[in-house]
Scaffold this motif. Sequence first.
Motif, short mmCIF file in Angstrom:
data_model
loop_
_atom_site.label_atom_id
_atom_site.label_comp_id
_atom_site.label_asym_id
_atom_site.label_seq_id
_atom_site.Cartn_x
_atom_site.Cartn_y
_atom_site.Cartn_z
N ARG A 79 -10.05 -10.43 -13.86
CA ARG A 79 -9.53 -9.22 -14.50
C ARG A 79 -9.45 -9.43 -16.00
O ARG A 79 -9.09 -10.49 -16.46
CB ARG A 79 -8.13 -8.91 -13.96
CG ARG A 79 -7.50 -7.70 -14.60
CD ARG A 79 -6.11 -7.53 -14.03
NE ARG A 79 -6.16 -7.34 -12.62
CZ ARG A 79 -6.35 -6.16 -12.06
NH1 ARG A 79 -6.51 -5.10 -12.80
NH2 ARG A 79 -6.38 -6.06 -10.75
N LEU A 104 -11.94 -3.64 -17.62
CA LEU A 104 -12.08 -2.40 -16.86
C LEU A 104 -11.30 -1.29 -17.55
O LEU A 104 -10.32 -1.55 -18.24
CB LEU A 104 -11.55 -2.59 -15.44
CG LEU A 104 -12.28 -3.59 -14.54
CD1 LEU A 104 -11.49 -3.80 -13.26
CD2 LEU A 104 -13.69 -3.11 -14.22
N GLU A 105 -11.76 -0.07 -17.36
CA GLU A 105 -11.00 1.07 -17.84
C GLU A 105 -9.77 1.24 -16.96
O GLU A 105 -9.73 0.77 -15.82
CB GLU A 105 -11.86 2.34 -17.80
CG GLU A 105 -13.10 2.29 -18.67
CD GLU A 105 -12.77 2.18 -20.15
OE1 GLU A 105 -11.67 2.65 -20.53
OE2 GLU A 105 -13.59 1.65 -20.91
N GLU A 106 -8.75 1.90 -17.46
CA GLU A 106 -7.52 2.06 -16.70
C GLU A 106 -7.77 2.69 -15.35
O GLU A 106 -7.18 2.30 -14.34
CB GLU A 106 -6.52 2.89 -17.50
CG GLU A 106 -5.92 2.16 -18.70
CD GLU A 106 -4.82 2.97 -19.37
OE1 GLU A 106 -4.39 3.98 -18.77
OE2 GLU A 106 -4.40 2.57 -20.46
N GLU A 107 -8.66 3.68 -15.29
CA GLU A 107 -8.92 4.35 -14.03
C GLU A 107 -9.73 3.48 -13.08
O GLU A 107 -9.87 3.80 -11.90
CB GLU A 107 -9.65 5.69 -14.26
CG GLU A 107 -10.99 5.57 -14.96
CD GLU A 107 -10.86 5.60 -16.48
OE1 GLU A 107 -11.88 5.85 -17.15
OE2 GLU A 107 -9.73 5.39 -16.99
N GLU A 108 -10.28 2.38 -13.59
CA GLU A 108 -11.08 1.47 -12.77
C GLU A 108 -10.28 0.23 -12.36
O GLU A 108 -10.84 -0.73 -11.86
CB GLU A 108 -12.32 1.00 -13.54
CG GLU A 108 -13.24 2.10 -13.99
CD GLU A 108 -14.40 1.57 -14.83
OE1 GLU A 108 -15.52 2.05 -14.65
OE2 GLU A 108 -14.16 0.67 -15.66
N ASP A 109 -8.98 0.28 -12.54
CA ASP A 109 -8.16 -0.91 -12.37
C ASP A 109 -8.28 -1.54 -10.99
O ASP A 109 -8.08 -2.74 -10.83
CB ASP A 109 -6.70 -0.57 -12.66
CG ASP A 109 -5.88 -1.79 -13.01
OD1 ASP A 109 -6.39 -2.61 -13.79
OD2 ASP A 109 -4.77 -1.94 -12.48
N GLU A 110 -8.59 -0.75 -9.98
CA GLU A 110 -8.67 -1.28 -8.62
C GLU A 110 -10.07 -1.80 -8.29
O GLU A 110 -10.29 -2.34 -7.21
CB GLU A 110 -8.26 -0.21 -7.62
CG GLU A 110 -6.83 0.30 -7.80
CD GLU A 110 -5.81 -0.84 -7.74
OE1 GLU A 110 -5.96 -1.72 -6.88
OE2 GLU A 110 -4.89 -0.85 -8.58
N LYS A 111 -11.02 -1.62 -9.20
CA LYS A 111 -12.38 -2.07 -8.95
C LYS A 111 -12.49 -3.58 -9.11
O LYS A 111 -11.63 -4.23 -9.68
CB LYS A 111 -13.35 -1.40 -9.93
CG LYS A 111 -13.55 0.09 -9.70
CD LYS A 111 -14.47 0.67 -10.76
CE LYS A 111 -15.81 -0.03 -10.81
NZ LYS A 111 -16.73 0.57 -11.81
N GLU A 112 -13.57 -4.12 -8.59
CA GLU A 112 -13.86 -5.53 -8.81
C GLU A 112 -14.06 -5.76 -10.30
O GLU A 112 -14.62 -4.91 -10.99
CB GLU A 112 -15.11 -5.95 -8.04
CG GLU A 112 -14.92 -6.08 -6.55
CD GLU A 112 -13.93 -7.20 -6.21
OE1 GLU A 112 -14.09 -8.32 -6.74
OE2 GLU A 112 -13.00 -6.94 -5.43
N ASN A 137 -15.53 -6.99 -13.88
CA ASN A 137 -16.89 -7.15 -14.38
C ASN A 137 -17.27 -8.63 -14.41
O ASN A 137 -16.41 -9.50 -14.61
CB ASN A 137 -17.02 -6.56 -15.79
CG ASN A 137 -16.89 -5.05 -15.79
OD1 ASN A 137 -17.56 -4.38 -15.01
ND2 ASN A 137 -16.04 -4.51 -16.65
#
Length: 585
Positions: free
Chosen positions: A91, A335-343, A345
Amino acid sequence: MFSVGTIPASAKPGQSAAWTPKQAPRGSGAGAGPETPEVAASSTGPRGGALSDHGDPDEAPTGEWRVRGPAFSFAPHPSSARRAVRLRPLRSLPRVLRPSPLVPTSTQSLLARVRAPRSPAVPSGLSGAGPGHCAHLSQVAGPVDGGDPDPVAGFLNWCRRVGLELSPKVAVSRQGTVAGYGMVARESLQAGELLFVVPRAALLSQHTCSIGGLLERERGALQSQSGWVPLLLALLHELQAPASRWRPYFALWPELGSLEHPMFWPEEERRCLLQGTGVPEAVEKDLANIRSEYHSIVLPFMEAHPDLFSLRVRSLELYHQLVALVMAYSFQEPLEEEEDEKEPNSPVMVPAADILNHLANHNANLEYSANCLRMVATQPIPKGHEIFNTYGQMANWQLIHMYGFVEPYPDNTDDTADIQMVTVREAALQGTKTEAERLLAYERWDFLCKLEMVGEEGAFVIGREEVLTEEELITTLKVLCMPAEEFRELKDQDGGGDNKREEGSLTITNIPKLKASWRQLLRNSVLLTLQTYATDLKTDQDLLSNKEVYAKLSWREQQALQVRYGQKMILHQLLELTQVSFPVP
């Protein structure tokens, strides 16, 4: 279009602000850190907010506790809510920039004493199962065919070809830098000025390398705890590929045998110099994870593709070194805030950006956009001064673990000290007088574990001005010190009892306002923590204050001394603030 230039040999740029060796430059710990930095994984589960007197039970928990783990295996950084390192295994969170003036040049005499040697002797290798050292990168990559004998000139020519644009106001140079290659202002720069632009096509990653298609097809087989295997395989291939487009970029890399991460120190030396700091334990986990990943994933993959990986790169020693290089030089896009739950980068190598040295009070920052990455000045930079990026708000133990250097005391304003959570439990148990009290102390601890406020490998993180793990520490002190009847009531409510906040927040200056019993438990925990070091504060102070004696210390001894001293100063400050001058209720 920016022109590209370098400082002529006759130029004499001004001294840069602070020291930060480039031997193990900058990366965030991608593996390291895993965040690790030591990295350490941070807890992201429920916090039982209702129990804490310092938070709304309906709000998401803000505290983060540190697990002393390997930089190479985990991703969240200890206290990732505050910190963001250049590269994060799992993260990457953007940090709030706090521009501040560079360190005055009057500190240069001290900086020179703690600075890493430009050409350190190649260590003989780790004792036991540790990695050895390749003497020269050229033994793996070979000479750059038709390249310029001057690696900087060759790199700048390569920048022009790939569209990497440098401002004419900056230069890549070894002159005027704190260590190794760096970037220096040829003209005065203002905050907000663009320093260079790196097109995404110039990044070296698992997607842009010449075997990107194969790595994508085999993605499932290359999954690992660190998440770095695809990038590391890309580097192993490109290093020995005669036609690799990144060969001029490799020419500016440090010699792999000169990396000064503690993972390359002999085990006995590492434990002797860094005992109590948490670094030896983190390194041992790193080494075990690196060996496991290499033998179970990386080597079988290379053996399955002998046409892509020559015998000279099928080496655990080389793999160790590339892990350290990625740990120190790679970047991980947040990650962007809205992508916080994504794997998270994947880590990437960013030419030009990885040239910049680190300073806590940095003067430049890397920005990401859809087509390119931009390095922008965050404050005015006088002509001749070095340009510094930041690898994140990192304590000295994290810097030495992931990058192989430290900032000398007191320059690192982000320095921290850890109090292991189990140490607080031990202090609480030492305060019991009967078997019933002892059993109750264990019951309280189990309750805290259930609330995910503590863990067997977690640590409370104390900074110079604030407690980074405020919610966890407050809750732990409260539960371990509250009257038995009150604890029973709280437990019956499953942690959902009194939600009122304590007065103030747990900044360092507010610690004396804590209840006497809380301060006593915290004080006892600090005393136990200080016992884990091999030396006391006075011994370290004497070494630092005696310039003649300090100068005779080896470079590693100086670095380790700075790590220990910074931590002990924070812990001794806590001792002063937790003095109990009246009976404990």
